[in-house]
Design a protein around this motif. Structure first.
Motif, PDB file in Angstrom:
ATOM      1  N   CYS A   1      14.082   5.713   5.216  1.00 24.35           N
ATOM      2  CA  CYS A   1      13.180   6.310   4.819  1.00 24.35           C
ATOM      3  C   CYS A   1      12.309   7.354   6.084  1.00 24.35           C
ATOM      4  O   CYS A   1      12.534   7.966   7.387  1.00 24.35           O
ATOM      5  N   HIS A   2      11.595   5.703   6.253  1.00 25.60           N
ATOM      6  CA  HIS A   2      10.545   5.884   7.458  1.00 25.60           C
ATOM      7  C   HIS A   2      11.174   5.983   9.021  1.00 25.60           C
ATOM      8  O   HIS A   2      11.368   6.936   9.777  1.00 25.60           O
TER       9      HIS A   2
ATOM     10  N   ARG B   1      -0.007  10.560   1.731  1.00 32.75           N
ATOM     11  CA  ARG B   1       0.502  11.003   3.109  1.00 32.75           C
ATOM     12  C   ARG B   1       2.122  11.096   2.903  1.00 32.75           C
ATOM     13  O   ARG B   1       2.500  12.060   3.261  1.00 32.75           O
ATOM     14  N   MET B   2       2.716  11.239   2.151  1.00 30.75           N
ATOM     15  CA  MET B   2       4.037  11.441   1.954  1.00 30.75           C
ATOM     16  C   MET B   2       4.409  12.168   1.046  1.00 30.75           C
ATOM     17  O   MET B   2       4.838  13.523   1.182  1.00 30.75           O
TER      18      MET B   2
ATOM     19  N   TYR C   1       1.071  -1.122   0.100  1.00 30.38           N
ATOM     20  CA  TYR C   1      -0.293  -0.310   0.125  1.00 30.38           C
ATOM     21  C   TYR C   1       1.052   1.181  -0.413  1.00 30.38           C
ATOM     22  O   TYR C   1       1.525   1.310   0.832  1.00 30.38           O
ATOM     23  N   PHE C   2       0.474   2.262  -0.428  1.00 31.86           N
ATOM     24  CA  PHE C   2       1.296   2.945  -0.990  1.00 31.86           C
ATOM     25  C   PHE C   2       0.630   4.448  -1.253  1.00 31.86           C
ATOM     26  O   PHE C   2      -0.063   5.217  -2.350  1.00 31.86           O
ATOM     27  N   PRO C   3       0.465   5.477   0.358  1.00 32.96           N
ATOM     28  CA  PRO C   3      -0.653   6.599  -0.276  1.00 32.96           C
ATOM     29  C   PRO C   3      -0.237   7.689  -0.429  1.00 32.96           C
ATOM     30  O   PRO C   3       0.622   8.368   0.185  1.00 32.96           O
TER      31      PRO C   3
ATOM     32  N   THR D   1       1.511  -1.574   7.775  1.00 36.95           N
ATOM     33  CA  THR D   1       1.521  -0.016   7.402  1.00 36.95           C
ATOM     34  C   THR D   1       1.474   0.427   6.463  1.00 36.95           C
ATOM     35  O   THR D   1       0.754   0.506   5.299  1.00 36.95           O
ATOM     36  N   CYS D   2       2.677  -1.281   5.413  1.00 37.62           N
ATOM     37  CA  CYS D   2       2.473  -1.349   4.102  1.00 37.62           C
ATOM     38  C   CYS D   2       1.839  -2.416   3.761  1.00 37.62           C
ATOM     39  O   CYS D   2       1.782  -2.490   2.321  1.00 37.62           O
TER      40      CYS D   2
ATOM     41  N   ARG E   1      13.032   9.373   9.812  1.00 37.57           N
ATOM     42  CA  ARG E   1      11.904  10.605   9.811  1.00 37.57           C
ATOM     43  C   ARG E   1      10.864   9.971  10.826  1.00 37.57           C
ATOM     44  O   ARG E   1       9.544  10.888  11.000  1.00 37.57           O
TER      45      ARG E   1
ATOM     46  N   VAL F   1       8.096   7.845  11.151  1.00 37.68           N
ATOM     47  CA  VAL F   1       7.324   6.764  10.509  1.00 37.68           C
ATOM     48  C   VAL F   1       7.548   5.668  10.941  1.00 37.68           C
ATOM     49  O   VAL F   1       8.058   5.210  10.934  1.00 37.68           O
TER      50      VAL F   1
ATOM     51  N   TYR G   1       1.087  15.378   4.523  1.00 38.16           N
ATOM     52  CA  TYR G   1       1.905  16.049   5.019  1.00 38.16           C
ATOM     53  C   TYR G   1       3.074  15.530   5.776  1.00 38.16           C
ATOM     54  O   TYR G   1       4.185  15.971   5.631  1.00 38.16           O
ATOM     55  N   GLY G   2       4.047  14.525   4.618  1.00 39.27           N
ATOM     56  CA  GLY G   2       5.285  14.222   4.674  1.00 39.27           C
ATOM     57  C   GLY G   2       6.389  15.901   4.118  1.00 39.27           C
ATOM     58  O   GLY G   2       7.619  15.385   4.478  1.00 39.27           O
TER      59      GLY G   2
ATOM     60  N   TRP H   1      14.718   0.544   0.819  1.00 38.85           N
ATOM     61  CA  TRP H   1      14.749   2.174   0.438  1.00 38.85           C
ATOM     62  C   TRP H   1      13.687   2.835   1.414  1.00 38.85           C
ATOM     63  O   TRP H   1      13.735   3.928   1.842  1.00 38.85           O
ATOM     64  N   CYS H   2      12.038   1.751   1.311  1.00 37.80           N
ATOM     65  CA  CYS H   2      11.004   2.704   2.042  1.00 37.80           C
ATOM     66  C   CYS H   2      11.367   2.951   3.387  1.00 37.80           C
ATOM     67  O   CYS H   2      10.845   3.747   4.386  1.00 37.80           O
TER      68      CYS H   2
HETATM   69  C1  HEC Z   1      11.538   9.843   1.665  1.00 39.47           C
HETATM   70  C2  HEC Z   1      11.333   9.603   2.024  1.00 39.47           C
HETATM   71  C3  HEC Z   1       9.777   8.485   2.020  1.00 39.47           C
HETATM   72  C4  HEC Z   1       9.964   7.635   1.457  1.00 39.47           C
HETATM   73  C5  HEC Z   1      11.506   6.391   0.844  1.00 39.47           C
HETATM   74  C6  HEC Z   1       8.852   6.911   1.588  1.00 39.47           C
HETATM   75  N1  HEC Z   1       7.994   7.323   2.398  1.00 39.47           N
HETATM   76 FE1  HEC Z   1       6.245   6.293   3.512  1.00 39.47          FE
HETATM   77  N2  HEC Z   1       5.956   8.420   4.399  1.00 39.47           N
HETATM   78  C7  HEC Z   1       7.192   9.301   4.247  1.00 39.47           C
HETATM   79  C8  HEC Z   1       6.785  10.265   6.035  1.00 39.47           C
HETATM   80  C9  HEC Z   1       7.637  11.875   6.586  1.00 39.47           C
HETATM   81  C10 HEC Z   1       5.481   9.911   6.043  1.00 39.47           C
HETATM   82  C11 HEC Z   1       4.667  10.462   6.886  1.00 39.47           C
HETATM   83  C12 HEC Z   1       3.462  11.166   6.590  1.00 39.47           C
HETATM   84  C13 HEC Z   1       2.182  11.958   7.969  1.00 39.47           C
HETATM   85  O1  HEC Z   1       2.836  12.857   8.383  1.00 39.47           O
HETATM   86  O2  HEC Z   1       1.601  11.501   7.502  1.00 39.47           O
HETATM   87  C14 HEC Z   1       5.012   8.660   5.054  1.00 39.47           C
HETATM   88  C15 HEC Z   1       4.277   7.987   4.929  1.00 39.47           C
HETATM   89  C16 HEC Z   1       3.746   7.046   5.107  1.00 39.47           C
HETATM   90  C17 HEC Z   1       2.693   5.817   4.730  1.00 39.47           C
HETATM   91  C18 HEC Z   1       0.968   6.163   6.190  1.00 39.47           C
HETATM   92  C19 HEC Z   1       2.112   5.873   7.551  1.00 39.47           C
HETATM   93  C20 HEC Z   1       0.596   5.422   8.571  1.00 39.47           C
HETATM   94  O3  HEC Z   1       1.152   5.817   9.861  1.00 39.47           O
HETATM   95  O4  HEC Z   1      -0.402   5.494   8.035  1.00 39.47           O
HETATM   96  C21 HEC Z   1       2.678   4.613   3.955  1.00 39.47           C
HETATM   97  C22 HEC Z   1       1.320   3.495   4.038  1.00 39.47           C
HETATM   98  C23 HEC Z   1       3.748   4.552   3.290  1.00 39.47           C
HETATM   99  N3  HEC Z   1       4.071   5.836   3.560  1.00 39.47           N
HETATM  100  C24 HEC Z   1       4.695   3.929   2.771  1.00 39.47           C
HETATM  101  C25 HEC Z   1       5.833   3.987   1.888  1.00 39.47           C
HETATM  102  C26 HEC Z   1       6.190   2.919   1.285  1.00 39.47           C
HETATM  103  C27 HEC Z   1       5.981   1.607   0.496  1.00 39.47           C
HETATM  104  C28 HEC Z   1       7.037   3.450   0.670  1.00 39.47           C
HETATM  105  C29 HEC Z   1       7.947   2.778  -0.834  1.00 39.47           C
HETATM  106  C30 HEC Z   1       7.525   2.592  -1.653  1.00 39.47           C
HETATM  107  C31 HEC Z   1       7.707   5.020   1.205  1.00 39.47           C
HETATM  108  N4  HEC Z   1       6.115   4.680   1.871  1.00 39.47           N
HETATM  109  C32 HEC Z   1       8.182   5.004   0.879  1.00 39.47           C
HETATM  110  C33 HEC Z   1       8.148   9.486   3.798  1.00 39.47           C
HETATM  111  C34 HEC Z   1       9.027   8.593   3.105  1.00 39.47           C
END
Ligand code: HEC
Ligand code: HEC
Ligand code: HEC
Ligand code: HEC
Ligand code: HEC
Length: 168
Positions: free
Chosen positions: A153-154, A117-118, A112-114, A165-166, A157, A159, A121-122, A149-150
């Motif tokens: 970063c999480h 959110r990134m 799941y990739f929303p 979550t994913c 930061r 997260v 919010y991010g 990679w995901c």
């Molecule tokens: C460069 C940084 C970065 C990368 C790379 C990244 N994310 Fe995130 N992601 C974030 C941040 C920052 C948040 C929180 C945003 C917020 O405050 O809601 C987030 C939030 C999320 C959430 C929601 C989390 C929750 O608590 O509900 C999901 C699901 C998610 N990311 C999936 C992914 C997936 C799958 C990948 C890789 C394919 C990915 N992310 C790569 C920075 C990143």
């Protein structure tokens, strides 16, 4: 093989190596054949269109979305209307057929990739995850979307890295 044949073969190998060094990103991911030669470089870098003007859902929903033909026709009813690629575009429009773009980004179904959110919010910039696409004549995804990679970063930061979550 004759000496000449061997010499030209070696020259070809040397050329291939030189090209690989000069253009490393292009050997990483080959661009696919697309039905229309749409260029991000022309629209984003030359004409300064914002990513979100076309990918309108990136900040609001899970998918960023591919723009509809109606959006293209806002400009191309008049702009460059006589060029072959724009005529093809107009033909899809006339026949009310969607353009069968070839995807270059897709994750597996179980991940799941929303986007919102990134993005919202991010505050992660589009080009952090889609590097160089603003200068592409044919879109290429250079950053591999691996789990590591995901997680990197999480973690950095603060997260969630909980499996659910994913993977839902
Ligand atoms: C460069 C940084 C970065 C990368 C790379 C990244 N994310 Fe995130 N992601 C974030 C941040 C920052 C948040 C929180 C945003 C917020 O405050 O809601 C987030 C939030 C999320 C959430 C929601 C989390 C929750 O608590 O509900 C999901 C699901 C998610 N990311 C999936 C992914 C997936 C799958 C990948 C890789 C394919 C990915 N992310 C790569 C920075 C990143
Ligand atoms: C944190 C990394 C990250 C950021 C930031 C990000 N993307 Fe993505 N993008 C992805 C991933 C991962 C996919 C594949 C999603 C899938 O297959 O479910 C993707 C897919 C896409 C797609 C394909 C269609 C779709 O909806 O899946 C488009 C278009 C796109 N992104 C545009 C954008 C734009 C425009 C921005 C900035 C507003 C942006 N992305 C920001 C990681 C990111
Ligand atoms: C805001 C206006 C605008 C929108 C919206 C727009 N374009 Fe364009 N497009 C342009 C401009 C300006 C050019 C450059 C024309 C020139 O070379 O004089 C261009 C050039 C092109 C070309 C190259 C034409 C050629 O052969 O020289 C293609 C193909 C194209 N656009 C496809 C698309 C597609 C597909 C969409 C929808 C996803 C789209 N455009 C949306 C303004 C736009
Ligand atoms: C004029 C409209 C337009 C603008 C502006 C635009 N795009 Fe696109 N984008 C498209 C179209 C049409 C496609 C599908 C065709 C293709 O892959 O080239 C696409 C494809 C993509 C893809 C690949 C999706 C997939 O899975 O195939 C990504 C990633 C993407 N765009 C990101 C961006 C980013 C980041 C920006 C800003 C730097 C941006 N786009 C600006 C129209 C646009
Ligand atoms: C931040 C997002 C994220 C989190 C958290 C996450 N994963 Fe993943 N996972 C991914 C991505 C991205 C892939 C690559 C597959 C794809 O393209 O969707 C993947 C792939 C996988 C695969 C497929 C095999 C592989 O290596 O490609 C398994 C199994 C898996 N994850 C298990 C887990 C488990 C167990 C956890 C918890 C410890 C976890 N994942 C947490 C994003 C995540």
């Amino acid at each position: 093989m004759t000496r000449n044949a061997i010499a030209s073969l070696l020259a070809l190998v040397a050329l291939a190596l030189a090209l690989a060094v000069l253009f490393p990103t292009h050997s990483a991911a080959a661009p696919p054949e697309q039905p229309i030669r749409y260029s991000h470089k022309v629209h984003v870098t030359d004409y300064k269109l914002d990513c979100r003007f076309c990918h309108v859902y990136a900040a609001k929903s899970a998918s960023a979305g591919i723009p509809s033909l109606a959006k293209c026709m806002m400009c191309h009813r008049t702009i460059a209307a006589e060029r072959p690629e724009i005529r093809k575009l107009a033909q899809y429009w006339k026949e009310k057929k969607p353009i069968p773009w070839v995807r270059v980004t897709e994750l597996q179904e179980y991940t799941y990739f929303p986007h919102f959110r990134m993005v919202s919010y991010g505050k992660v910039p589009c080009l952090t995850c889609h590097p160089g696409i603003d200068r592409d004549d044919i879109a290429v995804q250079r950053q591999e979307f691996g789990m590591g990679w995901c997680l990197t970063c999480h973690r950095g930061r603060g997260v969630s890295i909980d499996c659910w979550t994913c993977h839902i």
